[in-house]
Design a protein around this motif. Structure first.
Motif, short mmCIF file in Angstrom:
data_model
loop_
_atom_site.label_atom_id
_atom_site.label_comp_id
_atom_site.label_asym_id
_atom_site.label_seq_id
_atom_site.Cartn_x
_atom_site.Cartn_y
_atom_site.Cartn_z
N TYR A 2 -24.41 7.30 10.27
CA TYR A 2 -25.64 8.10 10.32
C TYR A 2 -25.82 8.63 11.74
O TYR A 2 -26.69 8.20 12.49
N LEU A 3 -24.98 9.59 12.09
CA LEU A 3 -24.84 9.97 13.49
C LEU A 3 -26.09 10.60 14.07
O LEU A 3 -26.22 10.70 15.30
N ALA A 4 -27.05 11.03 13.27
CA ALA A 4 -28.26 11.64 13.82
C ALA A 4 -29.19 10.62 14.46
O ALA A 4 -30.07 10.99 15.24
N PHE A 5 -29.02 9.34 14.16
CA PHE A 5 -29.90 8.32 14.74
C PHE A 5 -29.45 7.99 16.16
O PHE A 5 -28.44 7.33 16.38
N LEU A 50 -33.57 13.95 15.43
CA LEU A 50 -34.52 12.99 14.86
C LEU A 50 -35.48 12.47 15.91
O LEU A 50 -36.64 12.18 15.60
N GLU A 51 -35.02 12.31 17.16
CA GLU A 51 -35.88 11.77 18.21
C GLU A 51 -36.41 12.90 19.08
O GLU A 51 -35.62 13.71 19.60
N ALA A 52 -37.72 12.95 19.25
CA ALA A 52 -38.34 14.03 20.01
C ALA A 52 -37.99 13.97 21.50
O ALA A 52 -38.05 14.98 22.20
N ASP A 53 -37.61 12.79 21.99
CA ASP A 53 -37.38 12.64 23.43
C ASP A 53 -35.91 12.75 23.82
O ASP A 53 -35.56 12.63 25.01
#
Length: 373
Positions: free
Chosen positions: A288-291, A297-300
């Motif tokens: 799940y490479l987007a994590f 996925l992460e705003a920062d």
């Protein structure tokens, strides 16, 4: 400002090498690699490095799936003038022989992951079709990419366990892409906030490695199934043979109930003659490479986002504890097995099956973003 690259006869526009032709903030230049062992019990590693000339940033990530472990190391720095400097904190990419051998390394001491690996091509680098898309008149995507299969050698350490990576058993593919795509800090939406713009991203990208060739498939669709990208090609390991177009792509995805994750995918390539080649894709291990890696996925932490002169972070998560709702907004890279049927013959292969079904999609009955199968 000049850089060492300016001493090579590679200029394309009347600028120094560090200045690209367009001033679009979203211009990028990126490396991607994946590396898998002989089966789904082996680590499944993905590495990416991106350069964002008009944002003044370069960043890199590595993410590995090993059993229930999801481990990420990521780094970002100010870009500087020298485009040949492919180091970002503890990460290094070294071009040992262009289009043939590259070294990818992550120094220990920055999380539960370290490696020093060399990719050696097993087939030629193959250009893919140009990816072009507008959104409200503005160019949204305008990218070029090439892909290449290869074997890996070196060392890999995952959560304290060492692996000797041998080319007979450790394979993968890499790609290089560059052009315009959304990167960096989110832009003000402006008129788009009031417009009816479908955010559907239905995407299949697969690099299947067989004994004598690779098959590369790219499909991108809108909510109604209209194609933005539609290509399937056989890339022979013998560089003397030209890639072969296999025809238009049809897909039949079986989802894991209650999710949008792939249990099985059947891809059919139909030539104008009516001849059909079928590939059955069986995902074996999902990364799940987007994590944690910057895919949105992460705003920062997004690709190209300014993090300061240098920032390095490590994350260690459990796959079983990843937010299932957030997975609905994720591109997932599977290590997969493939069975190709062409007439009366079958061929077995393995490699990458990358998939996302984000947003509504009529063929599979998704009407809202969070509808599961």
């Amino acid at each position: 400002m000049l850089s060492p690259m300016d001493d090579y006869p590679i200029h394309q526009v009347a600028e120094v090498i560090r200045h690209v032709q367009t001033s679009d903030r979203n211009f990028y230049d990126r490396y991607y690699f994946n590396c898998h062992g002989p089966d789904e019990n082996s680590p499944w590693l993905i590495v990416g490095l991106g350069v964002y000339p008009n944002l003044g940033v370069t960043d890199c990530f590595a993410v590995i799936r090993y059993h229930d472990e999801h481990i990420v190391v990521r780094a970002s720095r100010a870009l500087g003038a020298d485009r040949s400097d492919l180091r970002v904190g503890p990460f290094t990419i070294e071009i040992l022989e262009g289009l043939r051998r590259l070294r990818v390394a992550l120094d220990p001491g920055h999380g539960d992951l370290a490696f020093d690996l060399t990719f050696t091509a097993t087939g030629p680098a193959a250009l893919e079709p140009r990816h072009f898309q507008r959104q409200m008149e503005r160019v949204f995507f305008d990218t070029q990419r090439f892909v290449q299969t290869g074997a890996w050698s070196g060392t890999l350490t995952v959560d304290g366990r060492d692996f000797e990576v041998e080319p007979e058993a450790w394979r993968g593919n890499r790609d290089r892409s560059w052009g315009v795509r959304p990167v960096g800090e989110p832009e003000p939406p402006g008129r788009k906030a009031a417009a009816d713009i479908s955010g559907t991203f239905f995407w299949t990208y697969s690099v299947m490695d067989f004994d004598k060739y690779a098959i590369v498939v790219i499909v991108q669709e809108t909510e109604t199934g209209e194609r933005v990208m539609d290509d399937a090609r056989r890339v022979w390991h013998d560089p003397g043979r030209e890639p072969e177009w296999l025809g238009h792509v049809a897909h039949e995805i079986t989802f894991i109930p209650g999710t949008r994750e792939t249990a099985e995918a059947i891809l059919r390539f139909t030539r104008p003659t009516g001849a059909v080649t079928t590939v059955t894709c069986r995902p074996a291990l999902a990364n799940y490479l987007a994590f944690g890696t910057g895919y949105g996925l992460e705003a920062d932490w997004r690709h190209g986002m300014w993090q300061g002169d240098l920032k390095v972070e490590g994350l260690h998560l459990k796959v079983s504890e990843l937010d299932p709702t957030m997975k609905l907004f994720c591109v997932t890279d599977h290590f997969a097995h493939f069975v190709l049927t062409d007439g009366d013959t079958e061929h077995l292969g393995d490699g990458l099956f990358e998939f996302a079904a984000i947003g509504p999609h009529q063929q599979y009955g998704f009407t809202e973003y969070t509808d599961p199968a």
